[in-house]
Design an enzyme around this catalytic site. Structure first.
Site, mmCIF file in Angstrom:
data_model
loop_
_atom_site.group_PDB
_atom_site.id
_atom_site.type_symbol
_atom_site.label_atom_id
_atom_site.label_comp_id
_atom_site.label_asym_id
_atom_site.label_seq_id
_atom_site.Cartn_x
_atom_site.Cartn_y
_atom_site.Cartn_z
ATOM 1 C CG PHE A 29 -1.579 1.342 1.468
ATOM 2 C CD1 PHE A 29 -2.708 1.696 0.737
ATOM 3 C CD2 PHE A 29 -1.083 2.255 2.393
ATOM 4 C CE1 PHE A 29 -3.323 2.924 0.921
ATOM 5 C CE2 PHE A 29 -1.692 3.482 2.587
ATOM 6 C CZ PHE A 29 -2.813 3.813 1.843
ATOM 7 C CG PHE B 239 12.838 3.471 -0.559
ATOM 8 C CD1 PHE B 239 12.320 4.398 0.338
ATOM 9 C CD2 PHE B 239 13.835 3.896 -1.425
ATOM 10 C CE1 PHE B 239 12.781 5.713 0.370
ATOM 11 C CE2 PHE B 239 14.308 5.190 -1.407
ATOM 12 C CZ PHE B 239 13.779 6.110 -0.513
ATOM 13 C CB CYS C 182 5.328 -7.815 1.612
ATOM 14 S SG CYS C 182 5.712 -6.062 1.491
#
Length: 322
Positions: free
Chosen positions: A111, A230, A247
């Site tokens: 998200f 990231f 994940c």
């Protein structure tokens, strides 16, 4: 004998070729990373921007670039994503104003949203091939940067991103680490208890330790040029992660810098810390550029303001950490 006009045209062409060769050499060898902080972008706009910058980086028309930004609420599915890890229905997501995108980064489901600092490094990894490894506590030897390697490997690149994030969290007093077999950055293990309540006939409390994920990493590399990157949870609303299995990992929770410190952080301070740590880990000079147009107009980027000048420009008293 050539005419003056023909000679002039040839000289102009040679000059352009020389300038192009000089520019490509400068971009490749200068150890400069241009940083652009963009605010909040829709995910589709961020994808288009990355694709354009990757094309320019592959062509040698810009240098290495680090984009720092926030996204409007979005769930993204990487190349290895499983649809079952999106727990909410399409109707529930629409009601929350959350978009869903498939993308070509590595990893599963994650998200992005306001309060989360997303970083997209557009790097040519060949420029970092002779640098020593940045993994914490690794002794630097000649084997750390073999002369035969033509590009920084994907695994070492990801380890460096983790190192940047670990150091950045450390700047704010948050101890983090890697977890063997998993990508990303995790808080130190916390001892938690579980067991039956006394009214259920239980008296024994079992303790175990677990880590919480504070930063996710998912990258794409094409012809040595990186994209995606990231996501660091700074002031992120963690309730959004209940819509997914983050994940694809059910056993470990998600956390944020705000939750660990019990206060709201200034994203500009975190961005500055990230930039400093990128400079250290990737052995590069960090040059802040105000806009994408300025980045493209100056190709690599220009040294902008000193910290004091930038602080005055933005009207902020504490833009940088002390």
């Amino acid at each position: 004998m050539s005419s003056p006009a023909a000679s002039s045209a040839r000289r102009a062409q040679d000059s352009r070729q020389d300038a192009g060769a000089t520019l490509r050499a400068y971009n490749f060898n200068s150890n400069v990373i241009s940083v652009v902080q963009l605010g909040v972008l829709d995910y589709s706009e961020g994808l288009r921007l990355q694709q354009r910058l990757v094309e320019l980086r592959k062509a040698g028309q810009i240098g290495d670039v680090l984009l720092l930004l926030e996204h409007a609420p979005v769930i993204t599915l990487g190349r290895n994503a499983k649809a079952v890890n999106v727990l909410a229905s399409a109707e529930q997501l629409a009601a929350r104003g959350v978009e869903v995108f498939e993308c070509d980064r590595g990893g599963d489901v994650t998200f992005h949203g306001p309060g989360q600092l997303v970083g997209y490094p557009i790097f040519d990894l060949r420029g970092f091939s002779r640098q020593p490894s940045a993994i914490s506590h690794q002794e630097l030897t000649t084997e750390s940067f073999p002369s035969w390697r033509k590009t920084l490997g994907a695994v070492d690149y990801v380890r460096r991103l983790e190192e940047v994030l670990i150091r950045t969290c450390g700047d704010f007093g948050i101890a983090t680490k890697r977890v063997a077999g998993l990508t990303g950055v995790w808080t130190e293990s916390v001892r938690v208890g579980s067991g039956l309540r006394p009214d259920q006939g239980g008296s024994e409390t079992r303790h175990h330790t677990t880590e919480a994920k504070i930063a996710a990493i998912g990258v794409h590399i094409s012809r040595s040029v990186t994209s995606h990157g990231f996501a660091l949870n700074v002031n992120t609303d963690l309730c959004y992660f209940n819509l997914i299995v983050p994940c694809g990992i059910m056993a470990k929770p998600v956390t944020s810098m705000q939750k660990k410190l019990r206060r709201t952080l200034d994203l500009s301070e975190v961005a500055q810390s990230l930039s400093r740590n990128f400079g250290s880990v990737f052995a590069s000079e960090m040059l802040w550029v105000e806009t994408i147009d300025a980045l493209l107009g100056n190709i690599v980027g220009v040294a902008m303001k000193t910290p004091d000048e930038l602080r005055r420009l933005r009207g902020e008293d504490d833009l940088f950490l002390g």
